[in-house]
Design a protein around this motif. Structure first.
Motif, short mmCIF file in Angstrom:
data_model
loop_
_atom_site.label_atom_id
_atom_site.label_comp_id
_atom_site.label_asym_id
_atom_site.label_seq_id
_atom_site.Cartn_x
_atom_site.Cartn_y
_atom_site.Cartn_z
N UNK A 1 9.79 -10.77 0.19
CA UNK A 1 8.39 -10.89 0.58
C UNK A 1 7.89 -9.64 1.29
N UNK A 2 8.58 -9.24 2.36
CA UNK A 2 8.12 -8.09 3.13
C UNK A 2 8.25 -6.79 2.33
N UNK A 3 9.34 -6.66 1.58
CA UNK A 3 9.54 -5.44 0.79
C UNK A 3 8.46 -5.27 -0.27
N UNK A 4 8.22 -6.32 -1.06
CA UNK A 4 7.23 -6.24 -2.14
C UNK A 4 5.83 -6.04 -1.56
N UNK A 5 5.51 -6.77 -0.48
CA UNK A 5 4.18 -6.64 0.13
C UNK A 5 3.93 -5.21 0.60
N UNK A 6 4.89 -4.62 1.28
CA UNK A 6 4.72 -3.25 1.76
C UNK A 6 4.62 -2.26 0.61
N UNK A 7 5.44 -2.44 -0.41
CA UNK A 7 5.42 -1.51 -1.54
C UNK A 7 4.08 -1.54 -2.27
N UNK A 8 3.53 -2.74 -2.48
CA UNK A 8 2.25 -2.86 -3.18
C UNK A 8 1.12 -2.29 -2.32
N UNK A 9 1.11 -2.62 -1.03
CA UNK A 9 0.04 -2.14 -0.14
C UNK A 9 0.09 -0.62 0.01
N UNK A 10 1.28 -0.09 0.32
CA UNK A 10 1.40 1.36 0.51
C UNK A 10 1.15 2.09 -0.81
N UNK A 11 1.74 1.60 -1.90
CA UNK A 11 1.53 2.24 -3.19
C UNK A 11 0.07 2.26 -3.60
N UNK A 12 -0.63 1.15 -3.35
CA UNK A 12 -2.06 1.08 -3.69
C UNK A 12 -2.87 2.04 -2.82
N UNK A 13 -2.56 2.08 -1.52
CA UNK A 13 -3.29 2.97 -0.61
C UNK A 13 -3.10 4.44 -1.00
N UNK A 14 -1.87 4.81 -1.31
CA UNK A 14 -1.61 6.20 -1.72
C UNK A 14 -2.30 6.50 -3.04
N UNK A 15 -2.28 5.55 -3.98
CA UNK A 15 -2.93 5.76 -5.27
C UNK A 15 -4.42 5.98 -5.12
N UNK A 16 -5.06 5.16 -4.28
CA UNK A 16 -6.50 5.31 -4.05
C UNK A 16 -6.80 6.66 -3.39
N UNK A 17 -5.93 7.06 -2.45
CA UNK A 17 -6.13 8.35 -1.80
C UNK A 17 -5.95 9.52 -2.75
N UNK A 18 -4.90 9.47 -3.57
CA UNK A 18 -4.64 10.56 -4.51
C UNK A 18 -5.67 10.62 -5.62
N UNK A 19 -6.30 9.49 -5.92
CA UNK A 19 -7.30 9.46 -6.99
C UNK A 19 -8.51 10.32 -6.64
N UNK A 20 -8.71 10.55 -5.34
CA UNK A 20 -9.82 11.38 -4.89
C UNK A 20 -9.49 12.87 -4.99
N UNK A 21 -8.21 13.18 -5.16
CA UNK A 21 -7.79 14.58 -5.20
C UNK A 21 -7.96 15.12 -6.61
N UNK A 22 -8.54 16.27 -6.74
CA UNK A 22 -8.74 16.88 -8.05
C UNK A 22 -8.15 18.28 -8.08
N UNK A 23 -8.07 18.83 -9.29
CA UNK A 23 -7.61 20.20 -9.45
C UNK A 23 -6.14 20.38 -9.19
#
Length: 219
Positions: free
Chosen positions: A6-28
């Motif tokens: 539970x804790x492992x999957x929850x953290x992986x999905x939350x952190x992975x999603x947050x990093x993905x949203x952040x990196x999606x703003x990066x260009x070039x």
């Protein structure tokens, strides 16, 4: 096993999603930095377990040595029940959150930027746009990531074997590790095989219902 998954999957999905949203703003060319977040995923699990074992071992950990300079004593995680669970969750999250990041980044690429522009014209803030537009469109990808990571979390064996050996006591003795103990240490092959079969059936049933739920979300 429930706490680890539970804790492992929850953290992986939350952190992975947050990093993905952040990196999606990066260009070039700065987007090449995405590769840095993938490095933990490329490290074998046994090597990851050894790295974090050294970090959580007071006599070896550079973290403990740093805090010792200021007279601060860091508790030994691996000697307490919840400390050992937290240590495995942290190690597992560090090496596996890039998987969630990749899936969510791919899903974000499929969302038209016109939707964000239309929401901005209507006066929606970025937070509301994310909650009411982006997040619902990411629901199928989030379900898939959660399913895959949950099934993989049933295979905590390398982390547990290297870092805690199922201890202290039996606090980190996940089901698959318990099957190993019964099969190879207690020579109870039939019992160990039955446990492994139950794990397979549980994963199959969960996969079926998540697939049905995914169809409802996407329809």
């Amino acid at each position: 096993m429930a706490a680890l998954s539970f804790f492992g999957v929850a953290l992986q999905v939350v952190i992975g999603s947050a990093v993905a949203v952040g990196l999606q703003k990066i260009t070039g060319r700065w987007r090449v930095g995405c590769v840095l977040f993938l490095l933990p995923y490329a490290v074998p699990h046994v090597a990851v377990a050894l790295i974090w074992l050294s970090l959580f071992t007071p006599t070896l950990s550079p973290i403990n040595a740093f805090f010792d300079l200021f007279g601060i004593t860091v508790p030994a995680f691996l000697t307490s029940q919840w400390g050992a669970i937290a240590a495995i969750v942290i190690a597992d999250t560090w090496t596996n959150f890039p998987f969630a990041m990749l899936i969510i980044m791919a899903a974000l690429q499929g969302i038209s930027p016109d939707l964000d522009e239309a929401a901005a014209i209507d006066g929606a803030t970025r937070i509301k746009t994310f909650i009411y537009i982006t997040l619902p469109l990411l629901a199928p990808a989030l379900l898939m990531v959660t399913l895959f990571r949950f099934i993989d979390s049933l295979k905590h064996f390398p982390m547990i074997f290297v870092m805690t050996k199922g201890g202290p006591g039996r606090s980190t003795q996940a089901t698959n590790f318990y099957a190993y103990v019964q099969t190879f240490q207690n020579s109870n092959v039939a019992y160990g095989a039955a446990i492994a079969l139950m794990l397979f059936l549980m994963a199959a049933v969960i996969s079926y219902y998540v697939a049905k739920l995914n169809q409802r979300v996407t329809s």
